[in-house]
Design an enzyme around this catalytic site. Sequence first.
Site, mmCIF file in Angstrom:
data_model
loop_
_atom_site.group_PDB
_atom_site.id
_atom_site.type_symbol
_atom_site.label_atom_id
_atom_site.label_comp_id
_atom_site.label_asym_id
_atom_site.label_seq_id
_atom_site.Cartn_x
_atom_site.Cartn_y
_atom_site.Cartn_z
ATOM 1 N N HIS A 45 0.848 -1.187 0.000
ATOM 2 C CA HIS A 45 0.000 0.000 0.000
ATOM 3 C C HIS A 45 0.889 1.244 0.000
ATOM 4 C CE1 HIS A 45 -3.768 -2.128 0.774
ATOM 5 N NE2 HIS A 45 -3.075 -2.905 1.581
ATOM 6 N N CYS B 297 -0.291 2.505 -4.408
ATOM 7 C CA CYS B 297 -1.157 3.628 -4.757
ATOM 8 C C CYS B 297 -0.353 4.929 -4.722
ATOM 9 C CB CYS B 297 -2.324 3.727 -3.782
ATOM 10 S SG CYS B 297 -3.474 2.335 -3.853
#
EC number: 3.4.22.-
Length: 493
Positions: A174, A216
């Site tokens: 992430h 991301c």
Amino acid sequence: MGSSQLSTLLFFTIVVTFLTVVSSGRDLPGDYLRLPSETSRFFREPKNDDDFEGTRWAILLAGSNGYWNYRHQSDVCHAYQLLRKGGSKEENIIVFMYDDIASNEENPRPGVIINKPDGDDVYAGVPKDYTGAEVHADNFYAALLGNKSALTGGSGKVVDSGPNDHIFVYYTDHGGPGVLGMPVGPYLYASDLNEVLKKKHASGTYKSLVFYLEACESGSIFEGLLPDDLNIYATTASNAEESSWGYYCPGDKPPPPPEYSTCLGDLYSIAWMEDSEVHNLQTESLQQQYKLVKNRTISEPYGSHVMEYGDIGLSKNDLYQYLGTNPANDNNSFVDETENSLKLRTPSAAVNQRDADLIHFWEKFRKAPEGSSQKNEAEKQVLEAMSHRKHIDNSVKLIGQLLFGIEKGTELLDVVRPAGSPLVDNWDCLKTMVKTFETHCGSLSQYGMKHMRSFANICNAGIPNEPMAEASAQACASIPANPWSSLQGGFSA
């Protein structure tokens, strides 16, 4: 209506919403991307092994833990197998992964990890250089710099490279604007990483370095920060403003085996590895792979824009210099459009990285027997995750309104700087704002990373820490009592 009825209503509202997300875009036209067959356009004649100078080094890092993040460790294990088949030596590959997936009680195939629905086990033989609490940013920096004395725990393996060597770094997890996740300790901040890369270059201990980054907003890690004169070429799964995507998830085409309740891989990562597995990498350049991966990864209404940064001139180098090549692919230098055509599957579905955990919890709930403890636990996990998300989103929004006013608060927090500009001018300020927020509001967690741009904009607006602390205390009268909001794992900065 009682509290239990409200919880049940909320839960099934969530389920319907995310089933809609999962099922969207399933029947888009063009299931496959056919690669061009013009040899002269995409591929060159293979070079002799004797032409290769130096040693290949690699660092492979999965920055998460938890079974719902299965895909990150799966990606890293797959990358390790790819490098070994390409001829890289185990002693030159350094693996960082929490190692809580293969033997996890939720894993339907104990001791086995797969990265695609019909894939082989990619876990067997993977060295456990840095696992558990050893997977943190400082150990990663030490390993990259070849600084054994700065390590804490682990195998002690570092990139002991010389001036003619080639280094490949692959990170998957992430992320958020300017930040990458780590399972232990503070997150990895873009400013720190780029300073380490500059230090590595100054040491004169490599000829070229390639960085593949899956997360991301991963473009924000290098945007305006990575110089073009360090002999470093980086590609990222997304630009500085968008999500990257989980792949081979429940509900996808193709889906994981029915016994799996989680995504098996990530779209960008799957794209570069599946391309590398079928070509003679002596005849394919970094730039050619970048273009192929970029085309595979972008697809509306989901997908992301793969980006490149740093020394773009390095992209003319063969992949072989960094990944080696599997001898079984010696004849796979081009694609025949008919009988021998290669089809790279374009995504018929994908899952936003930040929603993959919810997909997992829903699958657990859906499959669990009615009235069972497993079903109750899965419902609890979804409700806790959603409660945390609501708390984080509302708290950040209210802080913006308290600092900038009701009308301008949200607008100012969401400002995106011009292309080529770093996220923030003062990275120490960003870290201070993050820690101040978490002190009063609880952990950001993997979901809350999305709000890093808000904290950066507070810094860019010149807001001191004292009013930020006052606004945070006012916005967060209470913190949800759940694992996501807990600071037991430490601050994110």
